[in-house]
Design a protein around this motif. Structure first.
Motif, short mmCIF file in Angstrom:
data_model
loop_
_atom_site.label_atom_id
_atom_site.label_comp_id
_atom_site.label_asym_id
_atom_site.label_seq_id
_atom_site.Cartn_x
_atom_site.Cartn_y
_atom_site.Cartn_z
N ASP A 1 -0.59 4.49 -1.06
CA ASP A 1 -1.48 5.60 -0.72
C ASP A 1 -2.80 4.99 -0.31
O ASP A 1 -3.03 3.78 -0.44
N SER A 2 -3.70 5.84 0.13
CA SER A 2 -4.98 5.33 0.60
C SER A 2 -5.75 4.61 -0.49
O SER A 2 -6.50 3.67 -0.21
N GLN A 3 -5.55 5.03 -1.71
CA GLN A 3 -6.27 4.39 -2.83
C GLN A 3 -5.31 3.79 -3.86
O GLN A 3 -5.74 3.47 -4.96
N THR B 1 0.86 -1.18 0.00
CA THR B 1 0.00 0.00 0.00
C THR B 1 0.90 1.23 0.00
O THR B 1 1.72 1.42 0.90
#
Length: 741
Positions: A619-621, A617
């Motif tokens: 970034d958040s998206q 991961t």
């Protein structure tokens, strides 16, 4: 799988105006020249400066000019001849004089008069040795190869060799020519010494005049000598001809051939007339004689009736007496009988008259025969006399012809002798009065300005030639540069839409390209990525763009950087997974500083790691899946069912899955992964990727059933493109300035 290519496009691309041999793309030519303008300007400046330096090092050459008039000679003041166009003859005469003026003999006279063999500009002994004497090196090498003594090869020049070298050098500096259609000839001599140049031009004209006078003098003397020798021969020939004439006259005893010929001719004429009369008389006598011969056998009575006999006066008289005697007999026979004495006396008179007539006829016949014989004899005599006279006249004529022949020989020899005598006297009297047909009109003065080198002209020529060479080099480079330089090139050659262009970043930012959109350091670059994101999302609204494969033709075109920045751009809107599927040359782990040994796609497919351990991961998206450990069999791993199952599993978790695929021309992995994707983005590096290679890569993808959504033109020099007028104002309407970028 459905293709995202517009249905009005076909493969291969339709021919454009570039395929037309008569089509000239002026815009492309101008862009090619404008893009290389600094190179062209630099070439022109360098060549011009070098030419200027070379010209400044040249020794100035001065050209002195003298003007001479050459007149054509005419032997006759008034010539009653046909008037013809003699311009060609005059032109040939002038060309001959120019050839004589530039002859070696005249040049040698000038060299001797001005002592040019000791002039520093001409004397080879006083000239500087060149830095590299190729001729001397070749001579020494040849002498060494042939085994000759090098001391002999280095023998100093002789006077004759120096004279020959100086003369040839001086002749190369001479130029003569006719000024227009006049009889004026310009003499030009080019030398570094302007005073010597003027002296040489004047001396050349004077030497030409002197050489002409000397040549005329030599010709006159030679002609006089020859005419004297010829005159002696003619005098001997004349004396011999006169002796032959006199000897012939003495031999034949001729005093007056004309008088003898006249007398003989008169005699021949009279004899001819007489012979004609004799022939006529003989013909008349022969006619009478033939009549007599024809009637001889028919009795004398028949002979008496011949006209030649009958016309004789005595015959007529005797005929009359016979007729009277017969008339008397006939008269008495009617009166008396046959025995009457009167009758007998009458018959006796008739017989006597008849006998007299017969006798007279015989005499006349004999006279005719004698006349014929005399006529024949007379004719023969006259004929013999005529032939004798004719033979005499012919003999006289032959002698006359011979005499006249000898006289003509004497006269011709005398005329020729007198002509030569007259000509010899004229030549002897005028051989010292010869005049030259040329004279100097304007003497040469030392020139004030050099005639060579023409500095301005040479510099202009060098600048012009270098400009032409630069333009030609630019055009040839553009023709040979078979790469994509604009969106028009992409659309016309690949028949695919351009999703956007990625500008070329500064050299100091090259290592940070995968993070440019993330960090927002280059607003122009970020806006380009957003444009590509928008184009991808709007390319096919009928179906979602879940799995997107990003590939290129060859390594180094920036597909991994485009994939990383596209992932960050899409993650601002939706959840995104970026997969590094280039198992041979992975870059994702290195660009984002993942720890060494981080499990990735290769570990996941081979089953050595779990999905939770492989997906990182960021970034958040945004999640990333690195390549992992480099396997020995990348294509077999990507072709396994585990890879397809993995994609099906993650489709539910992510809105977009971006796959960084290997180049199409390196391996076939891209074609394989395109079968698992919804669309393909093809990255092309501006002014680097070959058109033929990109066409081949796109063709392979289309043959494999890939849906190519469009092309990204990467690393575009936007400043250059804006100057070409291709992308002017592309970013200005977004409110960004070049200074901020």
């Amino acid at each position: 799988m459905n293709s995202s290519i517009r249905p009005d496009r076909t493969w291969p691309p339709m021919p454009s105006n570039d395929d037309d041999p008569d089509y000239v793309d002026l815009k492309r030519i101008w862009n090619a020249l404008w893009s290389r303008k600094w190179s062209i300007i630099a070439l022109v400046v360098v060549v011009t400066m070098l030419t200027t330096l070379a010209v400044m090092q040249m020794t100035p050459v001065y050209t002195a000019k003298a003007t001479m008039m050459i007149e054509t000679k005419s032997d006759q003041l008034v010539a009653f001849q046909r008037v013809d166009d003699n311009s060609r003859t005059v032109n040939e005469y002038m060309q001959t004089q120019l050839g004589l003026m530039t002859s070696r003999g005249v040049a040698e006279r000038v060299v001797r008069e001005l002592n040019l063999t000791e002039h520093p500009e001409f004397d080879p002994r006083q000239q500087d040795e060149p830095l590299i004497d190729l001729r001397g090196m070749l001579s020494r090498a040849k002498a060494s190869f042939l085994g000759d003594d090098l001391s002999e090869a280095a023998t100093p020049l002789t006077e004759a060799q120096i004279m020959d070298a100086v003369t040839r050098d001086f002749m190369s500096r001479i130029s003569v020519g006719v000024e227009g259609k006049s009889q004026l000839v310009s003499i030009r001599v080019a030398m570094a010494d302007r005073l010597t140049a003027a002296q040489a031009a004047n001396e050349l004209g004077e030497s030409f005049i002197e050489s002409q006078l000397e040549a005329q003098m030599e010709m006159s003397m030679s002609a006089t000598s020859w005419m004297n020798e010829r005159l002696t021969e003619l005098r001997a020939s004349l004396q011999e001809a006169e002796n032959r004439l006199q000897a012939y006259r003495e031999q034949e005893g001729l005093v007056d051939v004309d008088g003898v010929q006249t007398v003989s001719a008169n005699e021949l004429s009279l004899t001819g007339d007489r012979m004609i009369d004799a022939r006529r008389q003989r013909a008349e006598a022969e006619s009478q004689w033939r009549q007599v011969q024809a009637s001889k056998d028919q009795g004398w009575e028949r002979l008496a009736s011949i006209p030649a006999v009958l016309g004789h006066p005595l015959i007529q008289q005797f005929k009359a007496e016979q007729a009277r005697a017969r008339s008397k007999v006939e008269e008495l026979s009617r009166r008396y009988g046959n025995r009457h004495p009167a009758m007998e006396a009458a018959r006796s008179d008739l017989a006597a008259a008849t006998a007299s007539l017969r006798g007279q006829v015989e005499q006349v016949i004999a006279g005719i025969e004698r006349n014929y014989q005399l006529a024949v004899a007379n004719e023969n005599s006259l004929r013999n006399s005529f032939e004798a006279n004719k033979e005499q006249i012919q003999d006289i004529s032959r002698k006359e012809f011979r005499v006249r022949e000898l006289q003509r020989d004497v006269e011709s020899n005398r005329q020729l002798y007198e002509t030569f005598m007259t000509r010899l006297r004229e030549t002897t009297a005028t051989q010292d009065l010869n005049t030259a047909n040329a004279r100097i009109v304007d003497t040469a003065l030392p020139p004030a300005r050099p005639s060579a080198p023409n500095t301005k002209l040479l510099i202009l020529i060098a600048a012009f030639v270098s400009l032409i060479a630069g333009v030609a080099f630019a055009l040839i480079s553009d023709i040979l540069n078979n790469t994509f330089k604009s969106t028009e090139d992409v659309e016309s050659n690949l028949n695919l839409p351009v999703l956007g262009i990625v500008p070329l970043v500064a050299r100091k930012q090259e290592k940070q390209v995968p993070h440019l959109f993330e960090r927002g350091d280059d607003l122009r670059f970020c806006e380009a990525i957003r444009t590509i994101r928008t184009s991808v999302m709007l390319s096919d609204m009928s179906r979602p763009q879940k799995v997107i494969v990003i590939t290129s033709s060859v390594p180094g075109e920036g597909k991994s950087s485009v994939a990383a920045n596209m992932a960050f751009a899409l993650s601002q809107l939706q959840r995104v997974l970026l997969i590094d599927a280039d198992l041979r040359r992975p870059t994702l782990a290195r660009n984002f500083d993942f720890p060494v040994g981080t499990p990735g796609l290769a570990n996941l497919i081979s089953g050595t790691a779990k999905v939770e351990d492989c997906i990182q991961t960021v970034d958040s998206q945004l999640d990333m899946l690195t390549a992992g450990a480099v396997p020995p069999n990348p294509l077999e791993l990507l072709a396994s069912p585990r890879f397809a199952k993995f994609l099906e599993r993650v489709k539910d978790r992510y809105d977009h899955i971006l796959i960084d695929s290997p180049p199409t021309q390196a391996v076939s992995d891209a074609v394989l992964m395109a079968t698992h994707s919804d669309s393909v983005i093809y990255v092309i590096k501006s002014e680097s990727t070959s058109i033929s290679m990109a066409q081949k890569g796109v063709g392979q993808l289309l043959q494999g059933g890939a849906s190519i959504v469009g092309v990204v033109l990467n690393q575009v020099d936007v400043k250059k493109a804006a100057k070409k007028g291709e992308y002017s104002g592309y970013y200005d309407h977004y409110g960004y300035s070049e200074a901020k970028a």
